[in-house]
Enzyme design. Structure first.
Site, PDB file in Angstrom:
ATOM      1  N   CYS A 173      -6.728  -5.235   9.765  1.00  0.00           N
ATOM      2  CA  CYS A 173      -5.663  -6.014   8.910  1.00  0.00           C
ATOM      3  C   CYS A 173      -4.632  -6.583   9.428  1.00  0.00           C
ATOM      4  O   CYS A 173      -3.509  -6.441   9.955  1.00  0.00           O
ATOM      5  CB  CYS A 173      -5.345  -4.616   7.690  1.00  0.00           C
ATOM      6  SG  CYS A 173      -6.176  -3.905   6.969  1.00  0.00           S
ATOM      7  N   CYS A 187      -0.682  -5.217  10.019  1.00  0.00           N
ATOM      8  CA  CYS A 187      -0.580  -4.487  10.365  1.00  0.00           C
ATOM      9  C   CYS A 187      -0.297  -3.746  11.112  1.00  0.00           C
ATOM     10  O   CYS A 187      -1.074  -3.927  12.446  1.00  0.00           O
ATOM     11  CB  CYS A 187      -1.858  -3.380   9.271  1.00  0.00           C
ATOM     12  SG  CYS A 187      -1.365  -0.764   9.619  1.00  0.00           S
ATOM     13  N   CYS A 218      -1.986   2.907  -8.863  1.00  0.00           N
ATOM     14  CA  CYS A 218      -1.291   1.404  -7.577  1.00  0.00           C
ATOM     15  C   CYS A 218      -1.545   0.518  -7.344  1.00  0.00           C
ATOM     16  O   CYS A 218      -2.020   0.969  -6.272  1.00  0.00           O
ATOM     17  CB  CYS A 218       0.264   2.782  -6.928  1.00  0.00           C
ATOM     18  SG  CYS A 218       1.796   1.288  -6.490  1.00  0.00           S
ATOM     19  N   CYS A 241      -5.616   3.282  13.262  1.00  0.00           N
ATOM     20  CA  CYS A 241      -6.662   2.857  12.500  1.00  0.00           C
ATOM     21  C   CYS A 241      -7.621   1.787  12.871  1.00  0.00           C
ATOM     22  O   CYS A 241      -7.085   0.397  14.353  1.00  0.00           O
ATOM     23  CB  CYS A 241      -6.175   1.937  11.769  1.00  0.00           C
ATOM     24  SG  CYS A 241      -7.267   1.813  10.287  1.00  0.00           S
ATOM     25  N   CYS A 251       2.180  10.655  -5.557  1.00  0.00           N
ATOM     26  CA  CYS A 251       1.367   9.141  -4.454  1.00  0.00           C
ATOM     27  C   CYS A 251       1.128   9.443  -3.542  1.00  0.00           C
ATOM     28  O   CYS A 251       1.849   9.896  -2.609  1.00  0.00           O
ATOM     29  CB  CYS A 251       2.696   7.948  -4.523  1.00  0.00           C
ATOM     30  SG  CYS A 251       1.262   6.131  -4.710  1.00  0.00           S
ATOM     31  N   ARG A 300       6.708  -3.387  -8.684  1.00  0.00           N
ATOM     32  CA  ARG A 300       7.475  -3.230  -7.412  1.00  0.00           C
ATOM     33  C   ARG A 300       7.750  -4.394  -6.527  1.00  0.00           C
ATOM     34  O   ARG A 300       7.152  -4.697  -5.509  1.00  0.00           O
ATOM     35  CB  ARG A 300       6.759  -1.450  -6.690  1.00  0.00           C
ATOM     36  CG  ARG A 300       7.214  -1.144  -5.805  1.00  0.00           C
ATOM     37  CD  ARG A 300       6.327   0.332  -5.089  1.00  0.00           C
ATOM     38  NE  ARG A 300       6.429   1.395  -6.370  1.00  0.00           N
ATOM     39  CZ  ARG A 300       6.463   2.350  -7.050  1.00  0.00           C
ATOM     40  NH1 ARG A 300       8.426   2.082  -6.143  1.00  0.00           N
ATOM     41  NH2 ARG A 300       6.768   2.756  -7.616  1.00  0.00           N
ATOM     42  N   CYS A 333       5.484   9.334  -1.877  1.00  0.00           N
ATOM     43  CA  CYS A 333       4.308   8.612  -1.668  1.00  0.00           C
ATOM     44  C   CYS A 333       3.916   8.907   0.261  1.00  0.00           C
ATOM     45  O   CYS A 333       5.309   8.459   1.293  1.00  0.00           O
ATOM     46  CB  CYS A 333       4.540   6.728  -1.987  1.00  0.00           C
ATOM     47  SG  CYS A 333       4.878   6.472  -3.598  1.00  0.00           S
TER      48      CYS A 333
HETATM   49  N1  SAM Z   1      -4.499   2.621   5.245  1.00  0.00           N
HETATM   50  C1  SAM Z   1      -4.820   2.305   3.892  1.00  0.00           C
HETATM   51  C2  SAM Z   1      -5.024   1.270   3.239  1.00  0.00           C
HETATM   52  O1  SAM Z   1      -4.981   0.351   4.231  1.00  0.00           O
HETATM   53  O2  SAM Z   1      -5.460   1.624   2.013  1.00  0.00           O
HETATM   54  C3  SAM Z   1      -3.010   2.686   3.703  1.00  0.00           C
HETATM   55  C4  SAM Z   1      -2.440   2.257   3.832  1.00  0.00           C
HETATM   56  S1  SAM Z   1      -1.713   0.821   4.564  1.00  0.00           S
HETATM   57  C5  SAM Z   1      -0.326   0.872   5.263  1.00  0.00           C
HETATM   58  C6  SAM Z   1      -0.664   0.399   2.821  1.00  0.00           C
HETATM   59  C7  SAM Z   1      -0.487  -0.855   1.823  1.00  0.00           C
HETATM   60  O3  SAM Z   1       0.888  -1.448   3.030  1.00  0.00           O
HETATM   61  C8  SAM Z   1      -1.358  -2.209   2.773  1.00  0.00           C
HETATM   62  O4  SAM Z   1      -2.506  -2.428   2.503  1.00  0.00           O
HETATM   63  C9  SAM Z   1      -0.406  -3.365   2.909  1.00  0.00           C
HETATM   64  O5  SAM Z   1      -0.891  -3.892   1.569  1.00  0.00           O
HETATM   65  C10 SAM Z   1       1.065  -2.614   3.164  1.00  0.00           C
HETATM   66  N2  SAM Z   1       1.497  -2.849   4.075  1.00  0.00           N
HETATM   67  C11 SAM Z   1       0.957  -2.731   5.821  1.00  0.00           C
HETATM   68  N3  SAM Z   1       1.772  -3.549   6.479  1.00  0.00           N
HETATM   69  C12 SAM Z   1       2.193  -4.648   5.603  1.00  0.00           C
HETATM   70  C13 SAM Z   1       3.218  -5.199   6.453  1.00  0.00           C
HETATM   71  N4  SAM Z   1       3.511  -5.564   8.062  1.00  0.00           N
HETATM   72  N5  SAM Z   1       3.621  -6.355   5.557  1.00  0.00           N
HETATM   73  C14 SAM Z   1       3.631  -5.915   4.198  1.00  0.00           C
HETATM   74  N6  SAM Z   1       2.788  -4.870   3.579  1.00  0.00           N
HETATM   75  C15 SAM Z   1       2.374  -3.732   4.630  1.00  0.00           C
HETATM   76 FE1  SF4 Z   2      -5.837   0.355   9.255  1.00  0.00          FE
HETATM   77 FE2  SF4 Z   2      -3.286  -0.752   8.268  1.00  0.00          FE
HETATM   78 FE3  SF4 Z   2      -5.597  -1.224   7.727  1.00  0.00          FE
HETATM   79 FE4  SF4 Z   2      -4.311   0.422   6.187  1.00  0.00          FE
HETATM   80  S1  SF4 Z   2      -2.834  -1.429   6.541  1.00  0.00           S
HETATM   81  S2  SF4 Z   2      -6.345   0.158   6.384  1.00  0.00           S
HETATM   82  S3  SF4 Z   2      -3.046   1.597   8.085  1.00  0.00           S
HETATM   83  S4  SF4 Z   2      -4.964  -1.885   9.693  1.00  0.00           S
END
Ligand code: SAM
Ligand code: SF4
Ligand code: DTB
Length: 321
Positions: free
Chosen positions: A60, A63, A191, A56, A131, A263, A100
């Site tokens: 973030c 992530c 959500c 990606c 979802c 949730r 989801c």
């Molecule tokens: N890429 C898309 C986005 O960021 O909107 C969808 C997938 S993203 C992985 C969905 C959500 O997962 C993120 O917004 C975050 O809140 C949650 N998430 C991701 N990594 C996480 C982590 N290590 N611990 C807790 N929540 C996490």
């Molecule tokens: Fe990409 Fe992870 Fe951020 Fe979603 S949360 S935009 S998968 S880096």
């Protein structure tokens, strides 16, 4: 007299005052409101699948799927539809009522949306709610998902507006709000929640809940994630949040958004059964179920079934059942 009030005009001082209540008073208030709006012994159960994993472009800081960090994750392209439907059938057989699907995209291409619509239609045909979480959407993509029959779109605010830039720099808070507005206006259920335990302050947690509750309509589903610390990500090594502060966050969310499904999301694998029981008492009434979240571990289904039995909890039926 009912304690339930649907409000959209929360002030941060009021939210901090809720957080500052004696723990027993806070949980009593949250459980009272919970009982006015839900069966307190029913929990809605969703299963997650990562339909496109890793690589990606976003940064973030929590992530493991960002291409910028070395989390050791193997990237995978968009899954074939038959494999997605097989996973959905298995989730249904295990007792999930909603499926989801998450993709590691900043934003999908129009051609991706067509493939996702086929997945949504296939999953609905199995008798499950759907979802998806795909990143930022355009108006026409949102409309297409609605036409395709999508039930919920997950898009999190993640944290307060003030703390946001400490965690993510490649898209703005307003970008997220814009996508959420599109989803709401298209008539798809929202959500939307966030992550705690990222080093944010008490005021940041209060402001995250305030942003959610002060939306013109509360999200139907509010995921409260505890940061899952993944080796290689910038937030690895962040000081652990007091678990009781997590429980307080669930309780305050329940009080502020009385009719939403709150949730208990990521982080359950690291929580004791007793901690999860406190979260349910505080008003959490939905979970992610199945051995995996998107890329990290979730409790094994056997452990969750045993927990439900110990607590006398039942799975809330799907609206399609
Ligand atoms: N890429 C898309 C986005 O960021 O909107 C969808 C997938 S993203 C992985 C969905 C959500 O997962 C993120 O917004 C975050 O809140 C949650 N998430 C991701 N990594 C996480 C982590 N290590 N611990 C807790 N929540 C996490
Ligand atoms: Fe990409 Fe992870 Fe951020 Fe979603 S949360 S935009 S998968 S880096
Ligand atoms: C949400 O708020 N939490 C889920 C779901 N929405 C998509 C995702 C949690 C991801 C945890 C890290 C991982 O497994 O990759």
């Amino acid at each position: 007299m009912s304690s339930t009030q649907i409000r959209h005009d929360w002030q941060v001082e009021e939210v901090l005052a809720l957080y500052g209540l004696p723990f027993n008073d806070l949980l009593f208030q949250a459980q009272t409101i919970h009982r006015e709006n839900f069966n307190p012994n029913e929990v809605q159960v969703s299963s997650l699948l990562s339909i496109k994993t890793g690589s990606c472009s976003e940064d973030c800081g929590y992530c493991p799927q960002s291409a910028r960090y070395d989390s050791g994750l193997k990237p995978e392209p968009l899954m074939p539809i038959c494999d997605v439907l097989q996973a959905a059938q298995q989730a249904k057989d295990n007792g999930a009522t909603r499926f989801c699907m998450g993709a590691a995209w900043r934003k999908p291409k129009d051609s991706d949306i067509e493939r996702v619509v086929e997945m949504v239609q296939g999953v609905k045909a199995l008798g499950m709610e759907t979802c998806v979480t795909l990143g930022m959407l355009t108006d026409s993509q949102t409309e297409r998902l609605k036409e395709g029959g999508l039930d919920y779109y997950n898009h999190n605010l993640d944290t307060s507006e003030d703390y946001y830039s400490e965690v993510i720099t490649t898209r703005t808070y307003q970008d997220r709000i814009d996508t959420l507005d599109r989803v709401r206006n298209a008539g798809i259920n929202v959500c939307c929640g966030g992550i705690v335990g990222m080093g944010e302050s008490d005021v940041d947690r209060a402001n995250l809940l305030l942003q959610l509750a002060n939306m013109p309509q509360h999200p139907e589903s509010v995921p409260v994630n505890m940061l899952v610390q993944v080796e290689g990500t910038p937030l690895m090594g962040t000081e652990q949040l007091d678990p009781l502060m997590f429980v307080r966050t669930i309780a305050v969310a329940r009080i502020m958004m009385p009719k939403s499904r709150v949730r208990l999301s990521a982080g359950r694998n690291e929580m004791s059964d007793e901690m999860q029981a406190l979260c349910f008492l505080a008003g959490a009434n939905s979970i992610f179920y199945g051995d995996k979240l998107l890329t990290t571990d979730n409790p094994m289904t056997n452990r969750d079934l045993a927990l439900f039995a110990r607590l006398g909890l039942k799975s809330a039926g799907s609206s399609y059942a």
